[in-house]
Design an enzyme around this catalytic site. Structure first.
Site, PDB file in Angstrom:
ATOM      1  N   THR A 125      17.688   7.342   0.296  1.00 20.66           N
ATOM      2  CA  THR A 125      18.871   7.084   1.134  1.00 20.66           C
ATOM      3  C   THR A 125      18.882   5.635   1.611  1.00 20.66           C
ATOM      4  O   THR A 125      19.943   5.023   1.702  1.00 20.66           O
ATOM      5  CB  THR A 125      18.958   8.047   2.338  1.00 20.66           C
ATOM      6  OG1 THR A 125      17.677   8.156   2.943  1.00 20.66           O
ATOM      7  CG2 THR A 125      19.433   9.411   1.928  1.00 20.66           C
ATOM      8  N   ARG A 169      23.327  16.592  -0.530  1.00 21.77           N
ATOM      9  CA  ARG A 169      23.525  17.779   0.305  1.00 21.77           C
ATOM     10  C   ARG A 169      23.847  17.409   1.757  1.00 21.77           C
ATOM     11  O   ARG A 169      24.227  18.246   2.543  1.00 21.77           O
ATOM     12  CB  ARG A 169      22.268  18.661   0.293  1.00 21.77           C
ATOM     13  CG  ARG A 169      22.052  19.313  -1.036  1.00 21.77           C
ATOM     14  CD  ARG A 169      20.986  20.395  -0.968  1.00 21.77           C
ATOM     15  NE  ARG A 169      20.982  21.156  -2.201  1.00 21.77           N
ATOM     16  CZ  ARG A 169      20.443  20.734  -3.339  1.00 21.77           C
ATOM     17  NH1 ARG A 169      19.848  19.575  -3.392  1.00 21.77           N
ATOM     18  NH2 ARG A 169      20.493  21.474  -4.426  1.00 21.77           N
ATOM     19  N   GLN A 172      11.947  14.917  -7.196  1.00 20.18           N
ATOM     20  CA  GLN A 172      13.175  15.679  -7.442  1.00 20.18           C
ATOM     21  C   GLN A 172      14.321  14.722  -7.775  1.00 20.18           C
ATOM     22  O   GLN A 172      15.420  15.166  -8.080  1.00 20.18           O
ATOM     23  CB  GLN A 172      13.565  16.451  -6.177  1.00 20.18           C
ATOM     24  CG  GLN A 172      12.572  17.511  -5.751  1.00 20.18           C
ATOM     25  CD  GLN A 172      12.961  18.098  -4.393  1.00 20.18           C
ATOM     26  OE1 GLN A 172      12.692  17.516  -3.351  1.00 20.18           O
ATOM     27  NE2 GLN A 172      13.588  19.249  -4.410  1.00 20.18           N
ATOM     28  N   HIS A 221      13.754  16.812 -12.216  1.00 20.10           N
ATOM     29  CA  HIS A 221      15.179  16.980 -12.505  1.00 20.10           C
ATOM     30  C   HIS A 221      15.682  16.011 -13.576  1.00 20.10           C
ATOM     31  O   HIS A 221      16.879  15.806 -13.718  1.00 20.10           O
ATOM     32  CB  HIS A 221      16.004  16.836 -11.219  1.00 20.10           C
ATOM     33  CG  HIS A 221      15.753  17.946 -10.229  1.00 20.10           C
ATOM     34  ND1 HIS A 221      16.228  17.941  -8.947  1.00 20.10           N
ATOM     35  CD2 HIS A 221      15.047  19.099 -10.355  1.00 20.10           C
ATOM     36  CE1 HIS A 221      15.839  19.039  -8.323  1.00 20.10           C
ATOM     37  NE2 HIS A 221      15.108  19.755  -9.156  1.00 20.10           N
ATOM     38  N   CYS A 225      26.196  12.261 -35.124  1.00 15.10           N
ATOM     39  CA  CYS A 225      26.167  13.560 -35.816  1.00 15.10           C
ATOM     40  C   CYS A 225      27.336  14.443 -35.392  1.00 15.10           C
ATOM     41  O   CYS A 225      27.517  15.537 -35.907  1.00 15.10           O
ATOM     42  CB  CYS A 225      24.835  14.276 -35.559  1.00 15.10           C
ATOM     43  SG  CYS A 225      24.762  15.142 -33.980  1.00 15.10           S
TER      44      CYS A 225
HETATM   45 ZN   LIG Z   1      23.377  13.924 -32.555  1.00 14.96          ZN
END
Ligand SMILES: [Zn+2]
Length: 250
Positions: free
Chosen positions: A26, A34, A98, A116, A151
């Site tokens: 922060t 949150r 996190q 995360h 792809c």
């Molecule tokens: Zn790809």
């Protein structure tokens, strides 16, 4: 002084680790999403779910690219640098985080386990090729929505979206089992399974230090709870430790 006490605990530990959450960033200008100024007051958390990404990757990226841009302007603060210094001194063995902002690594920390993921990387959902997020943001700027791999697969951020399991949890728990001291910094300790890290250290006889602006559900089992600003408190701990080691060696 609490920072002396915490400094002594780190100096007498043999395998200290840090566990960090949004509160450490922060002071870098990243609001706790949150919290009262958080992202989820303005946008629905629904937008950051895996279901929404699968259903509407274009809409997902319109929102998520805003979030990523905000994170890219942030720089590490004194709390990140203090932890990097403690690792350099050999006093912190790992940081389990996190956060997805990558600020620990920018501050110089080496052993960082991201529960995360990281917003600094993206990957193709079909062939898993990885991409630098800044390149993807540039392509979005140029109108490529959603961004696609050569792809043909859709590209997504390498972060854990709501509804997905966290990354690296068994490695993190293994490290927590070896640890005799965990500093939990800026985490509300409410999100499962992240709160397992401090709990595991405690269950194995280790100590728990909680630095957080707000109360947490684990305060009652912590050895010390500190409510000071992390970007002031952690440099104070580092200074204390440096003074102590100076006295010892002289
Ligand atoms: Zn790809």
């Amino acid at each position: 002084m609490e920072c002396d006490k915490v400094g002594d605990m780190i100096l007498t530990s043999t395998f200290a680790i840090a566990f960090t959450g949004a509160g450490i960033s922060t002071a870098s200008g990243i609001p706790d999403f949150r919290g009262p100024n958080g992202l989820w007051k303005k946008y629905s958390p629904e937008l950051a779910t895996i279901d929404y990404f699968n259903k509407d990757p274009k809409g997902f990226w319109e929102f998520y690219s805003l979030r990523m841009r905000g994170l890219f302007t942030a720089l590490p603060n004194k709390a990140h640098y203090a932890l990097a210094e403690l690792e350099k001194l050999g006093l912190i063995k790992a940081i389990i985080t996190q956060n997805i902002d990558g600020l620990h690594q920018l501050a110089g920390s080496k052993n960082v386990i991201e529960l995360h993921g990281t917003m600094r990387k993206c990957y193709c959902v079909r062939c898993l090729k990885t991409y630098d997020s800044q390149q993807i943001l540039k392509r979005i700027d140029e109108g490529e929505l959603p961004p696609k791999c050569e792809c043909g697969g859709v590209i997504r951020p390498d972060v854990v979206l709501f509804g997905e399991p966290v990354y690296n949890i068994s490695e993190a728990i293994q490290i927590a089992r070896e640890s005799d001291l965990v500093l939990s910094i800026g985490s509300s300790l409410t999100v499962y399974p992240a709160n397992l890290i401090p709990l595991t250290v405690k269950e194995n006889g280790g100590k728990l230090i909680i630095l957080n602006a707000e109360e947490t559900p684990l305060d009652s089992i912590a050895d010390i709870v500190v409510r000071e600003r992390v970007e002031e408190f952690l440099p104070c701990v580092v200074n204390y430790i440096k003074n102590q080691t100076l006295h010892r060696s002289s």
